[in-house]
Design a protein around this motif. Structure first.
Motif, short mmCIF file in Angstrom:
data_model
loop_
_atom_site.label_atom_id
_atom_site.label_comp_id
_atom_site.label_asym_id
_atom_site.label_seq_id
_atom_site.Cartn_x
_atom_site.Cartn_y
_atom_site.Cartn_z
N LEU A 290 32.09 -14.46 -3.98
CA LEU A 290 32.73 -13.48 -4.84
C LEU A 290 33.77 -12.74 -3.86
O LEU A 290 33.38 -12.11 -3.06
CB LEU A 290 31.84 -12.56 -5.62
CG LEU A 290 32.56 -11.57 -6.51
CD1 LEU A 290 33.50 -12.19 -7.45
CD2 LEU A 290 31.41 -10.64 -6.97
N VAL B 4 34.62 -17.21 -6.61
CA VAL B 4 35.04 -16.34 -7.82
C VAL B 4 35.78 -15.38 -7.49
O VAL B 4 35.72 -14.72 -6.42
CB VAL B 4 33.59 -15.91 -8.69
CG1 VAL B 4 34.11 -15.08 -9.86
CG2 VAL B 4 32.69 -16.86 -9.01
N GLN C 17 30.97 -9.12 -12.24
CA GLN C 17 30.73 -10.63 -11.66
C GLN C 17 29.61 -11.03 -10.80
O GLN C 17 28.86 -11.88 -10.70
CB GLN C 17 31.84 -11.40 -10.99
CG GLN C 17 33.10 -11.13 -11.99
CD GLN C 17 33.18 -12.06 -13.03
OE1 GLN C 17 32.32 -13.33 -12.85
NE2 GLN C 17 33.64 -12.00 -14.12
N ARG D 130 27.33 -13.92 -11.80
CA ARG D 130 27.67 -15.14 -11.18
C ARG D 130 26.51 -15.32 -9.91
O ARG D 130 26.52 -16.36 -9.37
CB ARG D 130 29.06 -15.20 -10.54
CG ARG D 130 30.20 -15.13 -11.61
CD ARG D 130 30.23 -16.21 -12.61
NE ARG D 130 31.33 -16.13 -13.55
CZ ARG D 130 32.52 -16.73 -13.01
NH1 ARG D 130 32.28 -17.81 -12.20
NH2 ARG D 130 33.45 -16.78 -14.18
#
Length: 251
Positions: free
Chosen positions: A25, A49, A60, A64
């Motif tokens: 991320l 991401v 997130q 995720r």
């Protein structure tokens, strides 16, 4: 040396490894830097991401479940330091690796970053090649130490082996229910920390469980009985909840 903002640096296919399946991320509000990071990490085979502000990045990280965060400090909505604190405080995200990426390069800034839970700290401007090596090193470190750090927890004669779903006390096996196992795991992972009953419901039974908070008291009594001579390791904090006794005596 290639710095951010210049032509992206992609490694040849032969340099890519099995480790490159990790999910990363990127939390960076400068879109040009985010694009360079995204391109190069994807070129190495990582799944990426991208988030452009702290609040979305925090969201997130939960949705995720990335293996690693590349986290800028100067972010809109929630700054990177606070994002790091919250990631580390949340049982869902606390094992995620955090690599801070920032223009703040003073020693005091780095100490502050590590103090809130960063695993590594890279200052801007940065070399893309060096950052990629840092990412690989962090992921290798996790792979090499995962069973010791995350899957096997040992304190004061009690061992919780998550991989084998096994608990021993002074090397003698205990027969625990899944709820008792989850409860003990949550407590022993952070000795000295006081957990509320609602937190323990989330940890031991799952956040979607429709149970009363006092149900935790029943599980604690049963767990203490099975721990026998080690029952006093689970301490009651009146009006709050429970904690696993800190071996260092810190309260």
């Amino acid at each position: 040396m290639t710095l951010y903002g210049t032509t992206p640096v992609a490694s040849p296919p032969a340099a890519r490894t099995a480790m490159a399946k990790a999910k990363i991320l990127i939390v960076e509000d400068d879109r040009s830097i985010a694009d360079v990071l995204d391109y190069n990490l994807r070129s190495e085979g990582y799944e990426t991401v991208v988030s452009y502000d702290g609040a979305d990045g925090l969201n997130q990280s939960k949705l995720r479940s990335p293996d690693l965060l590349v986290l800028d400090l100067m972010l809109p909505t929630i700054d990177g330091m606070e994002v790091c604190r919250r990631v580390r405080a949340d049982p869902v995200t606390r094992r995620q690796i955090i690599l801070m990426l920032t223009a703040k390069g003073e020693e005091t800034d780095q100490v502050a970053g590590f103090s809130v839970g960063a695993d590594d700290y890279v200052t801007k401007p940065f070399s893309v090649k060096v950052l990629l090596e840092r990412v690989k090193a962090l992921l290798r470190r996790r792979e090499g130490g995962a069973s010791r750090r995350d899957d096997v927890l040992v304190s004061q004669g009690v061992m919780v082996d998550r991989e084998r779903h096994r608990v021993t006390v002074d090397q003698q096996g205990l027969d625990l229910t899944p709820s008792e196992f989850g409860l003990l795991e949550a407590l022993i992972r952070q000795p000295g920390r006081v957990f509320s009953r609602s937190e323990l419901i989330d940890a031991a039974l799952g956040g979607d469980s429709l149970v009363l908070e006092r149900t935790i008291d029943v599980h604690v009594r049963a767990l203490r009985k099975k721990l026998d001579s080690h029952a006093d390791l689970i301490e009651t904090v009146r009006g709050v909840g429970y904690r696993f006794r800190d071996p260092a005596g810190v309260r």
